[in-house]
Motif scaffolding. Sequence first.
Motif, PDB file in Angstrom:
ATOM      1  N   VAL A 271       0.842  -1.196   0.000  1.00  0.00           N
ATOM      2  CA  VAL A 271       0.000   0.000   0.000  1.00  0.00           C
ATOM      3  C   VAL A 271       0.874   1.241   0.000  1.00  0.00           C
ATOM      4  O   VAL A 271       1.815   1.360   0.805  1.00  0.00           O
ATOM      5  CB  VAL A 271      -0.943   0.026   1.219  1.00  0.00           C
ATOM      6  CG1 VAL A 271      -1.758   1.318   1.240  1.00  0.00           C
ATOM      7  CG2 VAL A 271      -1.877  -1.179   1.181  1.00  0.00           C
ATOM      8  N   HIS A 272       0.562   2.140  -0.926  1.00  0.00           N
ATOM      9  CA  HIS A 272       1.239   3.442  -0.992  1.00  0.00           C
ATOM     10  C   HIS A 272       0.288   4.489  -0.447  1.00  0.00           C
ATOM     11  O   HIS A 272      -0.863   4.590  -0.874  1.00  0.00           O
ATOM     12  CB  HIS A 272       1.618   3.771  -2.443  1.00  0.00           C
ATOM     13  CG  HIS A 272       2.139   5.173  -2.614  1.00  0.00           C
ATOM     14  ND1 HIS A 272       3.419   5.526  -2.277  1.00  0.00           N
ATOM     15  CD2 HIS A 272       1.536   6.317  -3.070  1.00  0.00           C
ATOM     16  CE1 HIS A 272       3.606   6.807  -2.520  1.00  0.00           C
ATOM     17  NE2 HIS A 272       2.480   7.318  -3.004  1.00  0.00           N
ATOM     18  N   TYR A 273       0.794   5.295   0.485  1.00  0.00           N
ATOM     19  CA  TYR A 273      -0.010   6.354   1.079  1.00  0.00           C
ATOM     20  C   TYR A 273       0.474   7.712   0.581  1.00  0.00           C
ATOM     21  O   TYR A 273       1.677   7.995   0.591  1.00  0.00           O
ATOM     22  CB  TYR A 273       0.093   6.311   2.614  1.00  0.00           C
ATOM     23  CG  TYR A 273      -0.447   5.043   3.222  1.00  0.00           C
ATOM     24  CD1 TYR A 273      -1.807   4.894   3.488  1.00  0.00           C
ATOM     25  CD2 TYR A 273       0.400   3.978   3.532  1.00  0.00           C
ATOM     26  CE1 TYR A 273      -2.312   3.721   4.046  1.00  0.00           C
ATOM     27  CE2 TYR A 273      -0.090   2.805   4.086  1.00  0.00           C
ATOM     28  CZ  TYR A 273      -1.450   2.693   4.346  1.00  0.00           C
ATOM     29  OH  TYR A 273      -1.937   1.532   4.899  1.00  0.00           O
ATOM     30  N   GLY A 274      -0.462   8.536   0.128  1.00  0.00           N
ATOM     31  CA  GLY A 274      -0.111   9.902  -0.220  1.00  0.00           C
ATOM     32  C   GLY A 274       0.064  10.154  -1.703  1.00  0.00           C
ATOM     33  O   GLY A 274      -0.511   9.473  -2.553  1.00  0.00           O
ATOM     34  N   SER A 275       0.902  11.147  -1.995  1.00  0.00           N
ATOM     35  CA  SER A 275       1.032  11.714  -3.334  1.00  0.00           C
ATOM     36  C   SER A 275       1.535  10.716  -4.371  1.00  0.00           C
ATOM     37  O   SER A 275       2.350   9.846  -4.076  1.00  0.00           O
ATOM     38  CB  SER A 275       1.985  12.912  -3.285  1.00  0.00           C
ATOM     39  OG  SER A 275       2.298  13.367  -4.579  1.00  0.00           O
ATOM     40  N   MET A 276       1.062  10.908  -5.598  1.00  0.00           N
ATOM     41  CA  MET A 276       1.544  10.116  -6.719  1.00  0.00           C
ATOM     42  C   MET A 276       2.981  10.473  -7.097  1.00  0.00           C
ATOM     43  O   MET A 276       3.658   9.713  -7.792  1.00  0.00           O
ATOM     44  CB  MET A 276       0.646  10.312  -7.940  1.00  0.00           C
ATOM     45  CG  MET A 276      -0.776   9.815  -7.778  1.00  0.00           C
ATOM     46  SD  MET A 276      -0.877   7.997  -7.553  1.00  0.00           S
ATOM     47  CE  MET A 276      -1.052   7.879  -5.765  1.00  0.00           C
ATOM     48  N   ASP A 277       3.466  11.623  -6.643  1.00  0.00           N
ATOM     49  CA  ASP A 277       4.834  12.027  -6.971  1.00  0.00           C
ATOM     50  C   ASP A 277       5.860  11.055  -6.410  1.00  0.00           C
ATOM     51  O   ASP A 277       6.965  10.927  -6.953  1.00  0.00           O
ATOM     52  CB  ASP A 277       5.123  13.424  -6.426  1.00  0.00           C
ATOM     53  CG  ASP A 277       4.385  14.513  -7.203  1.00  0.00           C
ATOM     54  OD1 ASP A 277       3.919  14.217  -8.319  1.00  0.00           O
ATOM     55  OD2 ASP A 277       4.284  15.640  -6.693  1.00  0.00           O
ATOM     56  N   THR A 278       5.521  10.365  -5.316  1.00  0.00           N
ATOM     57  CA  THR A 278       6.481   9.461  -4.677  1.00  0.00           C
ATOM     58  C   THR A 278       6.100   7.998  -4.828  1.00  0.00           C
ATOM     59  O   THR A 278       6.700   7.134  -4.189  1.00  0.00           O
ATOM     60  CB  THR A 278       6.605   9.797  -3.173  1.00  0.00           C
ATOM     61  OG1 THR A 278       5.308   9.707  -2.563  1.00  0.00           O
ATOM     62  CG2 THR A 278       7.154  11.200  -2.977  1.00  0.00           C
TER      63      THR A 278
ATOM     64  N   LEU B 171      -4.582  -0.034  -7.640  1.00  0.00           N
ATOM     65  CA  LEU B 171      -5.964   0.034  -7.173  1.00  0.00           C
ATOM     66  C   LEU B 171      -6.088   1.232  -6.245  1.00  0.00           C
ATOM     67  O   LEU B 171      -5.464   1.280  -5.181  1.00  0.00           O
ATOM     68  CB  LEU B 171      -6.341  -1.248  -6.421  1.00  0.00           C
ATOM     69  CG  LEU B 171      -7.749  -1.268  -5.823  1.00  0.00           C
ATOM     70  CD1 LEU B 171      -8.805  -1.236  -6.935  1.00  0.00           C
ATOM     71  CD2 LEU B 171      -7.937  -2.504  -4.946  1.00  0.00           C
ATOM     72  N   TYR B 172      -6.870   2.220  -6.665  1.00  0.00           N
ATOM     73  CA  TYR B 172      -7.038   3.438  -5.873  1.00  0.00           C
ATOM     74  C   TYR B 172      -8.188   3.233  -4.895  1.00  0.00           C
ATOM     75  O   TYR B 172      -9.356   3.282  -5.259  1.00  0.00           O
ATOM     76  CB  TYR B 172      -7.301   4.633  -6.792  1.00  0.00           C
ATOM     77  CG  TYR B 172      -6.184   4.845  -7.789  1.00  0.00           C
ATOM     78  CD1 TYR B 172      -4.935   5.294  -7.368  1.00  0.00           C
ATOM     79  CD2 TYR B 172      -6.365   4.561  -9.142  1.00  0.00           C
ATOM     80  CE1 TYR B 172      -3.900   5.469  -8.274  1.00  0.00           C
ATOM     81  CE2 TYR B 172      -5.343   4.735 -10.043  1.00  0.00           C
ATOM     82  CZ  TYR B 172      -4.107   5.188  -9.615  1.00  0.00           C
ATOM     83  OH  TYR B 172      -3.081   5.350 -10.501  1.00  0.00           O
ATOM     84  N   VAL B 173      -7.826   2.995  -3.644  1.00  0.00           N
ATOM     85  CA  VAL B 173      -8.811   2.739  -2.599  1.00  0.00           C
ATOM     86  C   VAL B 173      -9.417   4.054  -2.119  1.00  0.00           C
ATOM     87  O   VAL B 173     -10.618   4.173  -1.912  1.00  0.00           O
ATOM     88  CB  VAL B 173      -8.165   1.973  -1.431  1.00  0.00           C
ATOM     89  CG1 VAL B 173      -9.194   1.691  -0.336  1.00  0.00           C
ATOM     90  CG2 VAL B 173      -7.534   0.674  -1.929  1.00  0.00           C
ATOM     91  N   VAL B 174      -8.576   5.055  -1.923  1.00  0.00           N
ATOM     92  CA  VAL B 174      -9.011   6.414  -1.594  1.00  0.00           C
ATOM     93  C   VAL B 174      -8.329   7.357  -2.576  1.00  0.00           C
ATOM     94  O   VAL B 174      -7.101   7.372  -2.674  1.00  0.00           O
ATOM     95  CB  VAL B 174      -8.640   6.805  -0.146  1.00  0.00           C
ATOM     96  CG1 VAL B 174      -9.043   8.255   0.135  1.00  0.00           C
ATOM     97  CG2 VAL B 174      -9.285   5.857   0.849  1.00  0.00           C
TER      98      VAL B 174
ATOM     99  N   TRP C 170      -4.507  10.082  -0.164  1.00  0.00           N
ATOM    100  CA  TRP C 170      -4.818   8.954  -1.038  1.00  0.00           C
ATOM    101  C   TRP C 170      -4.237   7.654  -0.489  1.00  0.00           C
ATOM    102  O   TRP C 170      -3.186   7.642   0.170  1.00  0.00           O
ATOM    103  CB  TRP C 170      -4.265   9.198  -2.434  1.00  0.00           C
ATOM    104  CG  TRP C 170      -5.068  10.189  -3.239  1.00  0.00           C
ATOM    105  CD1 TRP C 170      -5.969  11.101  -2.764  1.00  0.00           C
ATOM    106  CD2 TRP C 170      -5.019  10.371  -4.656  1.00  0.00           C
ATOM    107  NE1 TRP C 170      -6.489  11.839  -3.800  1.00  0.00           N
ATOM    108  CE2 TRP C 170      -5.929  11.409  -4.963  1.00  0.00           C
ATOM    109  CE3 TRP C 170      -4.306   9.767  -5.679  1.00  0.00           C
ATOM    110  CZ2 TRP C 170      -6.131  11.855  -6.275  1.00  0.00           C
ATOM    111  CZ3 TRP C 170      -4.508  10.195  -6.984  1.00  0.00           C
ATOM    112  CH2 TRP C 170      -5.412  11.225  -7.270  1.00  0.00           C
ATOM    113  N   VAL C 171      -4.933   6.560  -0.803  1.00  0.00           N
ATOM    114  CA  VAL C 171      -4.468   5.213  -0.455  1.00  0.00           C
ATOM    115  C   VAL C 171      -4.504   4.385  -1.736  1.00  0.00           C
ATOM    116  O   VAL C 171      -5.566   4.227  -2.353  1.00  0.00           O
ATOM    117  CB  VAL C 171      -5.353   4.569   0.625  1.00  0.00           C
ATOM    118  CG1 VAL C 171      -4.865   3.144   0.928  1.00  0.00           C
ATOM    119  CG2 VAL C 171      -5.368   5.425   1.892  1.00  0.00           C
TER     120      VAL C 171
END
Length: 285
Positions: A220-227, A253-256, A265-266
């Motif tokens: 799971v990636h949390y936050g900005s798409m930049d990272t 998969l964009y959960v949030v 974003w999650v």
Amino acid sequence: MFSIGEFASIGRVSVRMLRHYDEIGLLAPARVDPHTGYRSYQGSQFAVLGRILAFKDLGFRLDEVTRMVHGGVDERALHQLLAARRSELAHQLDLDAARLRRLDARLRHLEGEPLMSTIATDLKPLPAARVAQASAVAQGFGPENITPIIGPLFGRLAGALDDAGVSFGPESLAMYEAIESGAGEEVRAYAAFPVGKHVGEGEGFSIAEVPAVPLAATTVHYGSMDTIGESWEALHAWIEENGYELAGVCRELYVVSEPEEQQNWVTELQQPVAKAQGSRGPNGA
């Protein structure tokens, strides 16, 4: 009056550049000798040259600089142009900072440290999904190429589904495939929303069946798409270190996501995998 050489020296630009500015109508000399063609400039033009160089230093194109210097934009429009340029520079700084962190991780890896293998990763199957999707072409992989494409693509898809009266969300899915034709660097990005069996194709979207995957490594990636590139690199490092290999096109998969701010974003990163030959799997199992 100053000759072109004097004006260039004092203004700290090249003579060639002054001639180019004259050709495009950005900074014309105060006088051109009709017999010799020699250009002469007035002292008051140093202020104009200073504005030109200041806007160029901020990264504006010469056509934009021409409009700003010669009154083609009012104060409000100038403020908007400067604010937009600031956002572009801030975005680039975020991308460069992420690259720097990945570079530092690679250096630490060469010095004997495991390559970002501490992320929380799950191995699980991915179910099949019926989706409404739209696609667009990006110039390559990586946030710098994908981010400007995928957001507007989701916006257009959501609008098309709304117009068609199709219910969707809140989760959404993105997939990316390399394009073999042309230079071979382009990527087709897909934006998709899961939909029910009763939904058919409509204006601005198609219906596709996303196949099930028997095994995928996910994190799971949390936050900005930049990272998000850092999270993908961490996931790939985990896959390699734990005896798996890539076995299919990745998914996000964009959960949030929208309308939340990106820092909230999650995103679940999903990479189909298979056990590498001769591997015993995670933790030697």
